[in-house]
Scaffold this active site. Structure first.
Site, PDB file in Angstrom:
ATOM      1  N   GLU A 163     -19.557  21.915 -15.243  1.00  0.00           N
ATOM      2  CA  GLU A 163     -19.909  20.544 -15.637  1.00  0.00           C
ATOM      3  C   GLU A 163     -19.043  19.521 -14.911  1.00  0.00           C
ATOM      4  OE1 GLU A 163     -21.359  20.892 -20.202  1.00  0.00           O
ATOM      5  OE2 GLU A 163     -19.356  21.597 -19.775  1.00  0.00           O
ATOM      6  N   SER A 172     -14.234  25.487 -27.785  1.00  0.00           N
ATOM      7  CA  SER A 172     -14.392  24.237 -28.527  1.00  0.00           C
ATOM      8  C   SER A 172     -13.255  24.132 -29.526  1.00  0.00           C
ATOM      9  CB  SER A 172     -15.740  24.247 -29.244  1.00  0.00           C
ATOM     10  OG  SER A 172     -15.706  23.334 -30.336  1.00  0.00           O
ATOM     11  N   TYR A 178      -9.496  -6.493  12.770  1.00  0.00           N
ATOM     12  CA  TYR A 178      -8.891  -5.969  11.547  1.00  0.00           C
ATOM     13  C   TYR A 178      -8.922  -7.020  10.437  1.00  0.00           C
ATOM     14  CZ  TYR A 178      -5.593  -4.159   8.175  1.00  0.00           C
ATOM     15  OH  TYR A 178      -5.023  -3.711   7.007  1.00  0.00           O
ATOM     16  N   GLN A 231      -7.513  -1.901   4.128  1.00  0.00           N
ATOM     17  CA  GLN A 231      -6.537  -1.113   3.369  1.00  0.00           C
ATOM     18  C   GLN A 231      -7.218  -0.350   2.218  1.00  0.00           C
ATOM     19  OE1 GLN A 231      -2.578  -2.765   2.730  1.00  0.00           O
ATOM     20  NE2 GLN A 231      -2.963  -2.707   0.545  1.00  0.00           N
ATOM     21  N   THR A 283     -40.149  26.186  -9.702  1.00  0.00           N
ATOM     22  CA  THR A 283     -40.412  24.828  -9.246  1.00  0.00           C
ATOM     23  C   THR A 283     -40.693  24.035 -10.521  1.00  0.00           C
ATOM     24  OG1 THR A 283     -42.785  25.182  -8.979  1.00  0.00           O
ATOM     25  CG2 THR A 283     -41.431  25.576  -7.039  1.00  0.00           C
ATOM     26  N   HIS A 284     -40.281  22.781 -10.552  1.00  0.00           N
ATOM     27  CA  HIS A 284     -40.394  21.945 -11.765  1.00  0.00           C
ATOM     28  C   HIS A 284     -39.674  22.594 -12.959  1.00  0.00           C
ATOM     29  CE1 HIS A 284     -43.671  19.852  -9.569  1.00  0.00           C
ATOM     30  NE2 HIS A 284     -43.983  21.081  -9.199  1.00  0.00           N
ATOM     31  N   ASN A 294      -2.304  -2.367  13.015  1.00  0.00           N
ATOM     32  CA  ASN A 294      -3.771  -2.204  13.026  1.00  0.00           C
ATOM     33  C   ASN A 294      -4.205  -0.955  13.795  1.00  0.00           C
ATOM     34  OD1 ASN A 294      -3.482  -4.609  11.766  1.00  0.00           O
ATOM     35  ND2 ASN A 294      -4.487  -5.854  13.334  1.00  0.00           N
ATOM     36  N   SER A 335       0.826  -1.224   0.000  1.00  0.00           N
ATOM     37  CA  SER A 335       0.000   0.000   0.000  1.00  0.00           C
ATOM     38  C   SER A 335       0.853   1.263   0.000  1.00  0.00           C
ATOM     39  CB  SER A 335      -0.926   0.006   1.220  1.00  0.00           C
ATOM     40  OG  SER A 335      -0.182  -0.204   2.408  1.00  0.00           O
ATOM     41  N   ASN A 341     -17.786  27.442 -23.154  1.00  0.00           N
ATOM     42  CA  ASN A 341     -18.435  26.346 -22.430  1.00  0.00           C
ATOM     43  C   ASN A 341     -18.201  26.409 -20.914  1.00  0.00           C
ATOM     44  OD1 ASN A 341     -19.347  25.219 -24.858  1.00  0.00           O
ATOM     45  ND2 ASN A 341     -17.425  24.112 -25.136  1.00  0.00           N
ATOM     46  N   LYS A 390     -17.828  28.841 -29.553  1.00  0.00           N
ATOM     47  CA  LYS A 390     -18.283  28.275 -28.273  1.00  0.00           C
ATOM     48  C   LYS A 390     -17.553  28.835 -27.052  1.00  0.00           C
ATOM     49  CE  LYS A 390     -20.889  25.531 -27.522  1.00  0.00           C
ATOM     50  NZ  LYS A 390     -20.813  24.067 -27.563  1.00  0.00           N
ATOM     51  N   LYS A 422      -8.450   3.725   2.116  1.00  0.00           N
ATOM     52  CA  LYS A 422      -7.672   4.962   2.002  1.00  0.00           C
ATOM     53  C   LYS A 422      -7.852   5.702   0.688  1.00  0.00           C
ATOM     54  CE  LYS A 422      -4.545   2.883   5.020  1.00  0.00           C
ATOM     55  NZ  LYS A 422      -5.629   1.892   5.034  1.00  0.00           N
TER      56      LYS A 422
END
Ligand code: ARG
Length: 462
Positions: free
Chosen positions: A290, A277, A317, A322, A155-156, A110, A24, A285, A283, A325
């Site tokens: 996003e 773009s 343990y 492991q 709303t909606h 551990n 690890s 963006n 463009k 992490k």
């Protein structure tokens, strides 16, 4: 040659493939400073029990500092080490001889790994609270500039009632405030010392677990050694707080994507916080927004991955642990990045106040407020609703706006309408009139912004 701390009973070296697949060190090197701190604290515990001398503890302390400095200078060679714990122990032994060989008395990887991870969660949670606070203060600053900027509330995703941009931003701010509180709670969950639990059942050496807790600044000590080495609730708490914060960031990011589209046109992206773009020259963006939206999915994945690792584990343990992490490290790093990204994005947005106002003025967003005028004059709400609905549909057919009609036109729908009611056609009037608790009127929103800023500062101070 591989460096393992458990080689004694084996007559052969681990198969290199098995070693690579189980090691690890590639990711738990992140815990180097935590492991060095935990090791130094354990040295103090061993000193109190007469197992290490004061000089040996001092040499361990200075050697730990050296190891940390070598790592910072990029001089630490990880080759052949199984994990961070064997790396630290063998580095101490190489430098100090017997003092290094004595350090692992009464402890196990551990309790050590659980201790390291708790220390890491403590500082990560603090960083997350700080960044979330910075985002909230950014929202508040921006909000203060837009207490009278009118926009449609949805709303909606249909225009519903006129609100202020500040009110809308404050709504996101309160979600982020809960995130900050959750990060703080996750910090408290991690704030328990587990050094002294050993492999699963303590030790015969009479070690004082409180000494390690005090050295490391933990607020309390574990109750049950078996629970101490198997518990990863604190990690789940932090992963959950991160995932939910990711969801909140994503919801705001989605609105920024909508607002900056030509269809909405509520805001423009700064060049510095947008992308182009490779094919379409025109463009601009909202990639940052996003990606904040997309990355929330991965943070949710980290949480479910972590819960999945834990769900079938017998106490105490198991090596599966492991796998906790990477999920946690990536989830925290991603969340910190997304918080910074959102701060930059928000600061760079330029709102088109005219266009927002025009959108709020369209779509009869005044209808509820008009119905409430009738209610205030004693008309039952359902009757008021129907009268206003008939007015709305008449205007829809005629194409006229509320501002263009007369008191007589209104009265045809209900005698309790008054000529001045047409003033509700101005969305600023409707926005300001909603002055109930927690509502959108400027004074109410200023109260909310003040509360947000203060409460976020309080959470930050712990
Ligand atoms: N790399 C291990 C982990 O992250 C350290 C603990 C190993 N303990 C053991 N008994 N093999 O969980």
């Amino acid at each position: 040659m591989t460096d393992v701390v458990w080689g004694g009973r084996f007559s052969a070296q681990p198969d290199p493939t098995m070693f690579d697949l189980t090691a690890s060190i590639g990711f738990d090197i992140t815990l180097l400073d935590e492991d060095l701190r935990a090791t130094t604290a354990h040295a103090r515990v061993l000193e109190a029990a007469g197992i290490l001398s004061a000089d040996e503890v001092e040499s361990i302390r200075s050697c730990a500092l050296l190891i940390s400095q070598r790592a910072a200078a990029g001089e630490l060679d990880l080759t052949g080490h199984e994990d961070i714990h064997s790396l630290v122990e063998s580095s101490l032994t190489e430098a100090l001889g017997d003092a290094g060989k004595r350090i692992h008395a009464g402890r196990s990887r551990n309790d050590l790994v659980a201790c390291d991870l708790r220390l890491w969660c403590l500082s990560s949670a603090t960083a997350l609270v700080d960044s979330t606070n910075e985002l909230i203060q950014t929202v508040v600053e921006l909000g203060k500039e837009h207490v009278t900027t009118v926009m449609p509330g949805y709303t909606h995703l249909q225009r519903a009632q006129p609100i202020s941009l500040a009110f809308h931003l404050a709504a996101h701010g309160f979600a982020f405030l809960r995130d900050a509180e959750r990060f703080n709670a996750a910090r408290s969950a991690a704030d328990v010392s587990v050094l002294g639990a050993g492999a699963l059942a303590g030790n015969t050496l009479g070690l004082d677990a409180q000494i390690a807790a005090d050295e490391l600044g933990f607020s309390s000590v574990f109750d049950n050694a078996m629970d101490a080495v198997s518990d990863r609730d604190f990690a789940c708490d932090l992963a959950y707080a991160s995932a939910l914060c990711g969801v909140h960031l994503s919801r705001l990011a989605e609105e920024i994507v909508l607002w900056t589209s030509a269809e909405f046109g509520f805001a423009r992206l700064a060049d510095e916080w947008s992308t182009g773009s490779s094919m379409m020259p025109q463009k601009k963006n909202p990639d940052m927004a996003e990606l904040i939206r997309g990355r929330a999915a991965r943070t949710i994945g980290d949480l479910t991955g972590l819960l999945g690792v834990l769900k079938g584990l017998p106490l105490a343990y198991d090596r599966d642990l492991q796998e906790d992490k990477e999920a946690l490290f990536s989830s925290v790093a991603r969340t910190l990045g997304c918080l910074q990204g959102m701060i930059g994005l928000l600061r760079s947005l330029r709102f088109d106040v005219e266009r927002m106002n025009a959108a709020a003025a369209a779509g009869a967003t005044w209808a509820t407020d008009l119905a409430e005028k009738l209610v205030a004059r004693g008309v039952p709400f359902r009757v008021a609703h129907e009268a206003t609905a008939s007015l709305v549909s008449e205007l829809e057919i005629s194409g006229a706006s509320l501002g263009e009609i007369t008191g007589d036109d209104l009265a045809r729908h209900h005698p309790a309408f008054e000529a001045d009611d047409v003033s509700a056609a101005d969305p600023a009037v409707g926005m300001s009139a909603r002055s109930s608790h927690g509502a959108t009127a400027p004074d109410r929103v200023l109260e909310q912004l003040t509360a947000l800023a203060q409460r976020a500062e309080l959470v930050t101070r712990g």
